[in-house]
Enzyme design. Structure first.
Site, PDB file in Angstrom:
ATOM      1  N   CYS A  44       3.864  24.748  14.516  1.00 46.72           N
ATOM      2  CA  CYS A  44       4.168  25.404  15.811  1.00 46.72           C
ATOM      3  C   CYS A  44       3.282  26.755  15.637  1.00 46.72           C
ATOM      4  O   CYS A  44       4.163  27.777  15.785  1.00 46.72           O
ATOM      5  CB  CYS A  44       5.145  25.355  16.527  1.00 46.72           C
ATOM      6  SG  CYS A  44       5.182  25.185  18.219  1.00 46.72           S
ATOM      7  N   GLY A  92      -6.429  30.218 -14.195  1.00 46.83           N
ATOM      8  CA  GLY A  92      -5.471  29.216 -13.320  1.00 46.83           C
ATOM      9  C   GLY A  92      -6.169  28.079 -12.449  1.00 46.83           C
ATOM     10  O   GLY A  92      -6.562  27.021 -12.670  1.00 46.83           O
ATOM     11  N   ARG A 137      -3.950  28.196   2.205  1.00 46.69           N
ATOM     12  CA  ARG A 137      -5.174  28.943   2.070  1.00 46.69           C
ATOM     13  C   ARG A 137      -6.066  29.104   2.993  1.00 46.69           C
ATOM     14  O   ARG A 137      -6.740  30.196   3.366  1.00 46.69           O
ATOM     15  CB  ARG A 137      -5.893  28.578   0.793  1.00 46.69           C
ATOM     16  CG  ARG A 137      -5.102  28.486  -0.513  1.00 46.69           C
ATOM     17  CD  ARG A 137      -5.798  28.111  -1.720  1.00 46.69           C
ATOM     18  NE  ARG A 137      -6.742  29.133  -2.295  1.00 46.69           N
ATOM     19  CZ  ARG A 137      -8.051  28.971  -2.057  1.00 46.69           C
ATOM     20  NH1 ARG A 137      -8.822  28.017  -1.424  1.00 46.69           N
ATOM     21  NH2 ARG A 137      -8.834  29.977  -2.361  1.00 46.69           N
ATOM     22  N   GLU A 145      -7.026  33.826 -19.299  1.00 46.16           N
ATOM     23  CA  GLU A 145      -5.851  33.096 -18.492  1.00 46.16           C
ATOM     24  C   GLU A 145      -6.317  32.426 -17.543  1.00 46.16           C
ATOM     25  O   GLU A 145      -6.229  33.012 -16.267  1.00 46.16           O
ATOM     26  CB  GLU A 145      -4.873  34.328 -18.021  1.00 46.16           C
ATOM     27  CG  GLU A 145      -4.340  35.228 -19.516  1.00 46.16           C
ATOM     28  CD  GLU A 145      -3.522  36.206 -18.759  1.00 46.16           C
ATOM     29  OE1 GLU A 145      -4.104  37.227 -18.026  1.00 46.16           O
ATOM     30  OE2 GLU A 145      -2.351  36.453 -19.307  1.00 46.16           O
ATOM     31  N   GLY A 160      -9.722  34.121 -13.611  1.00 48.28           N
ATOM     32  CA  GLY A 160     -10.337  34.609 -12.142  1.00 48.28           C
ATOM     33  C   GLY A 160     -11.852  33.685 -12.008  1.00 48.28           C
ATOM     34  O   GLY A 160     -12.174  33.821 -10.852  1.00 48.28           O
ATOM     35  N   TYR A 209      -6.466  33.104   3.732  1.00 56.92           N
ATOM     36  CA  TYR A 209      -7.541  33.698   3.160  1.00 56.92           C
ATOM     37  C   TYR A 209      -8.874  33.167   3.579  1.00 56.92           C
ATOM     38  O   TYR A 209     -10.186  33.594   3.410  1.00 56.92           O
ATOM     39  CB  TYR A 209      -7.685  33.570   1.461  1.00 56.92           C
ATOM     40  CG  TYR A 209      -6.679  33.415   0.865  1.00 56.92           C
ATOM     41  CD1 TYR A 209      -6.146  34.950   0.528  1.00 56.92           C
ATOM     42  CD2 TYR A 209      -6.271  32.328   0.137  1.00 56.92           C
ATOM     43  CE1 TYR A 209      -5.006  34.731  -0.306  1.00 56.92           C
ATOM     44  CE2 TYR A 209      -5.005  32.464  -0.881  1.00 56.92           C
ATOM     45  CZ  TYR A 209      -4.545  33.760  -1.020  1.00 56.92           C
ATOM     46  OH  TYR A 209      -3.328  33.806  -1.935  1.00 56.92           O
ATOM     47  N   TYR A 232      -2.997  27.010  -5.938  1.00 58.42           N
ATOM     48  CA  TYR A 232      -2.252  27.872  -4.835  1.00 58.42           C
ATOM     49  C   TYR A 232      -2.042  27.109  -3.554  1.00 58.42           C
ATOM     50  O   TYR A 232      -2.350  27.635  -2.442  1.00 58.42           O
ATOM     51  CB  TYR A 232      -3.324  29.160  -4.669  1.00 58.42           C
ATOM     52  CG  TYR A 232      -3.589  29.962  -5.982  1.00 58.42           C
ATOM     53  CD1 TYR A 232      -2.445  30.725  -6.492  1.00 58.42           C
ATOM     54  CD2 TYR A 232      -4.632  29.792  -6.865  1.00 58.42           C
ATOM     55  CE1 TYR A 232      -2.629  31.421  -7.532  1.00 58.42           C
ATOM     56  CE2 TYR A 232      -4.961  30.512  -8.081  1.00 58.42           C
ATOM     57  CZ  TYR A 232      -3.875  31.220  -8.362  1.00 58.42           C
ATOM     58  OH  TYR A 232      -3.893  32.075  -9.461  1.00 58.42           O
TER      59      TYR A 232
END
Lengths: 506, 506
Positions: free
Chosen positions: B417, B348, B385, B346, B297, B389, B452
């Protein structure tokens, strides 16, 4: 000791099935229920959801071969939707006012070639936005002069291909016009291409009215990247005129947005565009105009069943029909009569959105003190719209659970490792049992996923894009029963499909 | 007359290049600029953006073969990021406190096998969420007992494969535990699998604190679909104990969310999880615990260059480093010393996010009275993204335009489009010329797209997923110059890649 066989990733249970090129999965019969009967008696096509759900029981045994999720389409609904447009435009605008009309399917809504084929067989043009969509349309057999190449960012190589194909070319900006002239100049040196010139241009005008839709689905106004402002049109026309050996002005185009729920919104844009055509003919003495393209954008009623499973109140939302749109257009185009101008619209969502459901298998019920989750095996990867636009898709069990238990508040979520991976929030649905064995054969249907779901699908989390199946009814219906076929139109991704482009994978 | 050759869709200019399986595109030398020199002198690795941008000039001639957009990675940055975690966890937790530690890369952030390979070569474990990610990890060569299978919606067939592979299996819910026991029961009948039992389970606890991130990136709290509430843990442990021949409790796990910018947020969750481990050992007399997994995270500083090109103020945002995280963990785990419990995280995004830029070609400048648009050839399809977000990605020209003109307010948008297709809004950038010939060789870089972006890429509008290239520096550097190679790790999609699964396409 068991050796782990990486070849398993091929999912042979699927592979063996598909690679014999067998497309017809099985056949069966539609039993018309009272519900359907009533609709048919009223000469209205029943909801495709009803058609599909009636037939899922026959398809489910194939789940072991296909594996959920599966997109399931009603071909009958696709045809019905297309003919609704075609016939009402013909009646309102051709029969009554003498205009030629064409319905041009927006490929971006759904690029399954089988979908495009159905529309093409019924006379559809196609609207597209890049080289790949153009190649798809040509491959399906649509002729270049029935194609409209839109888009705000065309590469030179795409303009080149569009001219060679004989498309109508949308002009979205000054640089787009400059690029088109530059490519045309180069191509025109080739005598074999003489019949493609002058290139047919359609100017997209950026209208200013509010489409009253999600900001991402709005394609008009100053902050929008599409089209040119009205006060730039004269300049573009002068440039086109001074390059008349290369390009000609064939028409005007506007498109307000998508998911439009009130036909009134079209009035002003239709009026503006008609004025523009008239002024261009008068002021610029242009006689090459042959098309006026009012874009697409009609919504569908995603929430028509919502009051069954949510607190969304039941309102008789009157989504405009193709006929409503044709009438709005008809009320403003009388000045254009006898000028040989063809009326075109470019629907996407309203042609394909309600023709398809996403069949998904329940993985389990999860509960905490404040919340219930139905965890299913489809996800934001197959249906991004709830996450991206906070869009509503109706969700219900394929068969009622018959527990006579109360309906509880649940979120329907997928297995993707992201909180945005939900399909529906705050729905009232029966709860399945939590015990370990009971849920394997419980299926849910996510409705109205024909538009902007498969075409926006992700491989996030290495999720395979799922199979797509058509339910086709035999033309020769016999009383209340008709033969149906289940046709495979897409094989699901294998791991090799997804990762085959990576040089370190093999 | 010229015949349109549909084989063109194969994009032979690419095809010929790739299909000779040549992966090294070219070689060159890194010239260290003052900027880089300064950073190197400070023993800090320079921003990978700088490394990449220094080298793009050598790569651009290949654009005609590769065609933009292209993801370009710095392999050096990937290694540096991984070692930052590995070394600081070793120093803070192993050397000082005696804990074994492991860094487990979250594959969902980026599934390019070459990325995973770099981490694996440096000792990484992998965290994954489904069968396909598991097969990828095994293919890259990571052993089963270095794999953690997370996810809130596992199919029975996935649990089966995970057990056979010897993974740690995350337990995310009661139904997940029931399913796991059921699968284990069936598998255990096979004597060859005896050494896989009891299956190693890690319970994911849903913590209640606020991760202070975008709602879709938050993975904790009551409304979250992940993990079990603390008050459900005892019940799960009882079930595990009564199936001790099949499953054992190997650890606990929590994960608060992604893009976390304050290390304080971890304090409470680390403390809770440590308490849970202690109480489990005491109350339930469980001696099988071997892992405590604090999830991932950590954010990255997407906005570190933002004040150059936007009104976002320059703030010295102190994003927590791996060492900060290791120290927080170290401050709470003393009670667990000498209990043979391994500490796992973990990450990422913080391993891969800043290792990559997206190179894009300018298609044109579009202006209306109120707005400038730089239209580029990359889109929401390669970088979802911003649309999904409202995320910030820094964007700048690869080379300054040198016009000495003022910077103007622009939106950087793609050719898709959809109005959601933007990469950056309200940026101050020099405006290129509008004339038709000048812009073809102008490139922009979209920064920090390693996490991502490729893994969430769409084929919307039939957009091909683009190529991915690694810049690798030769190990044996010589003074301020080092040899570099440009390695192709992904071929761009062809139309056949995208549509090959549709039965009506061929």
């Amino acid at each position: 000791m068991i050796q782990l066989n990486l070849e398993d990733s091929n999912d042979k249970s699927n592979g063996a099935f598909y690679f014999n090129s067998e497309k017809v999965l099985c056949t069966g019969q539609i039993q018309l229920t009272d519900f359907l009967e009533k609709h048919v008696m009223n000469s209205e096509l029943p909801d495709s959801e009803e058609i599909i759900l009636q037939n899922i029981n026959e398809l489910v045994p194939y789940e072991s071969k296909l594996s959920t999720p599966i997109y399931i389409y009603s071909k009958k609904r696709l045809v019905y939707n297309f003919l609704s447009y075609k016939n009402s435009f013909k009646e309102e605008l051709t029969d009554q006012l003498g205009f030629q009309t064409n319905i041009s399917f927006s490929i971006k809504a759904n690029f399954n070639p089988s979908v495009l084929k159905v529309f093409h067989e019924n006379g559809s043009w196609a609207s597209l936005v890049n080289k790949n969509e153009l190649l798809l349309a040509l491959k399906v057999g649509i002729k270049g002069d029935n194609l409209i190449f839109n888009g705000n960012g065309k590469k030179l190589s795409e303009i080149d291909l569009a001219i060679k194909s004989g498309c109508y070319l949308n002009i979205d900006s000054l640089f787009n016009l400059n690029h088109t002239i530059k490519v045309a100049q180069k191509l025109y040196q080739n005598e074999d291409l003489r019949n493609k010139f002058p290139v047919k241009l359609i100017i997209r005008v950026n209208q200013t009215q509010n489409a009253q839709v999600h900001q991402y689905l709005n394609t008009s106004g100053d902050a929008c990247k599409f089209g040119v402002q009205e006060n730039q049109v004269d300049n573009l026309i002068e440039i086109i005129k001074s390059n008349s050996n290369l390009v000609k002005l064939s028409g005007f185009h506007s498109h307000l947005g998508s998911t439009i729920k009130a036909v009134d919104i079209y009035h002003e844009s239709v009026k503006n565009l008609v004025n523009l055509v008239n002024m261009t003919i008068e002021n610029h003495k242009i006689d090459s105009l042959e098309i006026i393209n009012f874009g697409g954008g009609l919504g569908i009623n995603y929430e028509r069943f919502a009051s069954n499973t949510s607190k969304i109140p039941k309102v008789e939302l009157k989504i405009p029909t193709p006929r409503d749109l044709a009438k709005v257009i008809g009320s403003h185009v009388t000045e254009l009569k006898n000028k040989n101008i063809r009326i075109v619209v470019e629907p996407g969502r309203s042609l394909v959105g309600d023709s398809c459901i996403l069949l998904t298998n329940l993985l389990g019920l999860k509960q905490n003190e404040n919340k219930n989750f139905l965890v299913v095996d489809s996800s934001m990867c197959e249906c991004l719209r709830p996450c991206l636009y906070s869009a509503y898709h109706h969700i219900d069990y394929v068969k009622p659970l018959n527990q006579n238990g109360p309906r509880e508040l649940v979120d329907v979520v997928g297995p993707v490792c992201e909180s945005g991976d939900f399909l529906g929030k705050d729905r009232y649905l029966e709860l399945p049992l939590i015990s370990e064995n009971e849920n394997a054969s419980i299926y849910l249907a996510i409705m109205d996923v024909g538009a902007y779901c498969s075409s926006m699908a992700l491989n996030y989390n290495l999720h395979p894009k799922p199979s797509e199946v058509f339910i086709e009814e035999d033309e020769s219906t016999n009383g209340s029963k008709s033969e149906v076929k289940y046709i495979l139109t897409r094989r699901p991704d294998t791991l090799e499909n997804i990762l085959g482009s990576f040089t370190d994978f093999f």
